[in-house]
Structures are given as structure tokens and as C-alpha cells.
Design an enzyme around this catalytic site. Structure first.
Site, PDB file in Angstrom:
ATOM      1  N   GLY A  14      36.144 -35.636  18.579  1.00 25.25           N
ATOM      2  CA  GLY A  14      36.389 -36.960  18.303  1.00 25.25           C
ATOM      3  C   GLY A  14      36.113 -37.973  19.533  1.00 25.25           C
ATOM      4  CG  HIS A 112      20.224 -37.716  13.835  1.00 24.24           C
ATOM      5  ND1 HIS A 112      20.813 -36.602  13.476  1.00 24.24           N
ATOM      6  CD2 HIS A 112      19.002 -37.654  14.620  1.00 24.24           C
ATOM      7  CE1 HIS A 112      20.012 -35.685  14.045  1.00 24.24           C
ATOM      8  NE2 HIS A 112      18.760 -36.488  14.691  1.00 24.24           N
TER       9      HIS A 112
END
Length: 207
Positions: A14, A112
Site C-alpha cells: 500500500g 503504471h
């Protein structure tokens, strides 16, 4: 002030979620609030990060469902229960189906670790991206935040940031630098940009 409700979908540590939580706390993410964190792994540390910021969490594990549709239906149900406006994929390792993404057109964003359209698509994730960058010998890489559609890494680009590939880079050092200097910078910016557009569109609709 009216804010867009944001759900972050996670699978692991996370770190991207942490950047969003901090941005929401310090005002950089001003038009959105993190309203829900969903993990497909019960032991994801991202759930602990969310709890520290008093954000509701839910675990939806793929193994607990007979098929992918039932899994995605559960996620969709939670998103609607919490009146989510924007979904952020923060290291979510399950590829969402075209049927799911079609329900949330330009309401799902992903970061990405490369400059799309290079080094992207099915099979390009994590260290594999940086290994491919180094193998190709390119001098510049970076990160891209894009909308999510039925094609892996195929949605419209929102933001990009370039990072120089250094002569001594390994996949690990490159991954770390792209993450810290590009991904963590871009994701809160893009979330704010899209959340602001959602709020402005809602206000125009109600005028």
C-alpha cells in the site's frame, strides 16, 4: 465543500495508498476523500495503513468466490454501498474484466511504472517492467497514470513523468526511483484532477 468519494483497491503493502492518504490529509487531494479501501488479500499491510487514517476497509478475496463475476459483483456492490465516484488501483494485482470496467467509464485510474505505450500490457508488472526497460537499453523511463478500460494499460493517459535511466541501474534501483520520483508524485495529482472534474460535472448537472 463537496468531495468525490474515492475507493482504493490494493493487494499488498500500500505505498501508493499511503501517498493518497497523505495527500488527502494535507490538502493536495482537495476535491476527493478516501472513503473505502478494498483488498483482495486479508494480510495486505495496506489495510493497516488505511486503519491508521480511520478509513473503512473490506477484504474481497478471489478464492472466496466461485468465479470472477461473483468476485467483481461483490466489489461493485461495496463501491455502490459507499457511493464511490472514483476508483484508484493502488497496486491491485487482479486484472478487472471488461464487463466491470464498462460500468465505471473514466472512473477507474491506475499508475503504471513505465511511459505508456512502452513496456505495458499483459505481463508487464512489478520488476518485470524495469527488467524489460534495462534489457532494451532505453535512456528514459518513468510512470503513467491512465484510465482503466478492458485493455490492460490501454485507457486514456492522464499524466506522465519521465525518469532518466542511469548507467548503474538494476531493476531494483530503477523500480525504487520510478516509484519515489514518478509514481508517488503523479498518482495524487491525477486523483485530484479527476476528482475535481467529477465534482465540477456534478455541479454543472445540478445547475
Amino acid at each position: 465543500m463537496l468531495k468525490a468519494n474515492i475507493a482504493v483497491l490494493v493487494s499488498g503493502g500500500g505505498t501508493n495508498l499511503q501517498q493518497l492518504l497523505e495527500a488527502a490529509a494535507d490538502g493536495r487531494l482537495n476535491h476527493g476523500q478516501i472513503a473505502l479501501v478494498i483488498s483482495d488479500h486479508a494480510d495486505a499491510y495496506a489495510l493497516t495503513r488505511a486503519a491508521k487514517f480511520s478509513v473503512p476497509t473490506a477484504v474481497v478475496a478471489r478464492k472466496d468466490f466461485s468465479d470472477k463475476r461473483a468476485f467483481e459483483d461483490r466489489i461493485d456492490g461495496l463501491l455502490r454501498q459507499y457511493r464511490i465516484d472514483l476508483i484508484v488501483l493502488g497496486g491491485f494485482l487482479t486484472i478487472l474484466s471488461g464487463e466491470f470496467t464498462a460500468k465505471w467509464p473514466e472512473r477507474i485510474i491506475n499508475v503504471h511504472p513505465a511511459l505508456i505505450p512502452s513496456f505495458c500490457g499483459k505481463g508487464f508488472y512489478g520488476l518485470k517492467v524495469h527488467q524489460a526497460v534495462l534489457a532494451a537499453g532505453v535512456k528514459v523511463t518513468g510512470a503513467t497514470v491512465h484510465f482503466v478500460n478492458e485493455i490492460p494499460d490501454g485507457g486514456k493517459i492522464i499524466l506522465q513523468k519521465a525518469i532518466e535511466v542511469l548507467p548503474y541501474d538494476t531493476p531494483d534501483t530503477l523500480q525504487k526511483r520510478v516509484m519515489e520520483e514518478a509514481e508517488w508524485v503523479l498518482l495524487p495529482q491525477a486523483a485530484e484532477e479527476v476528482a475535481k472534474a467529477i465534482i465540477e460535472n456534478r455541479e454543472e448537472t445540478h445547475d
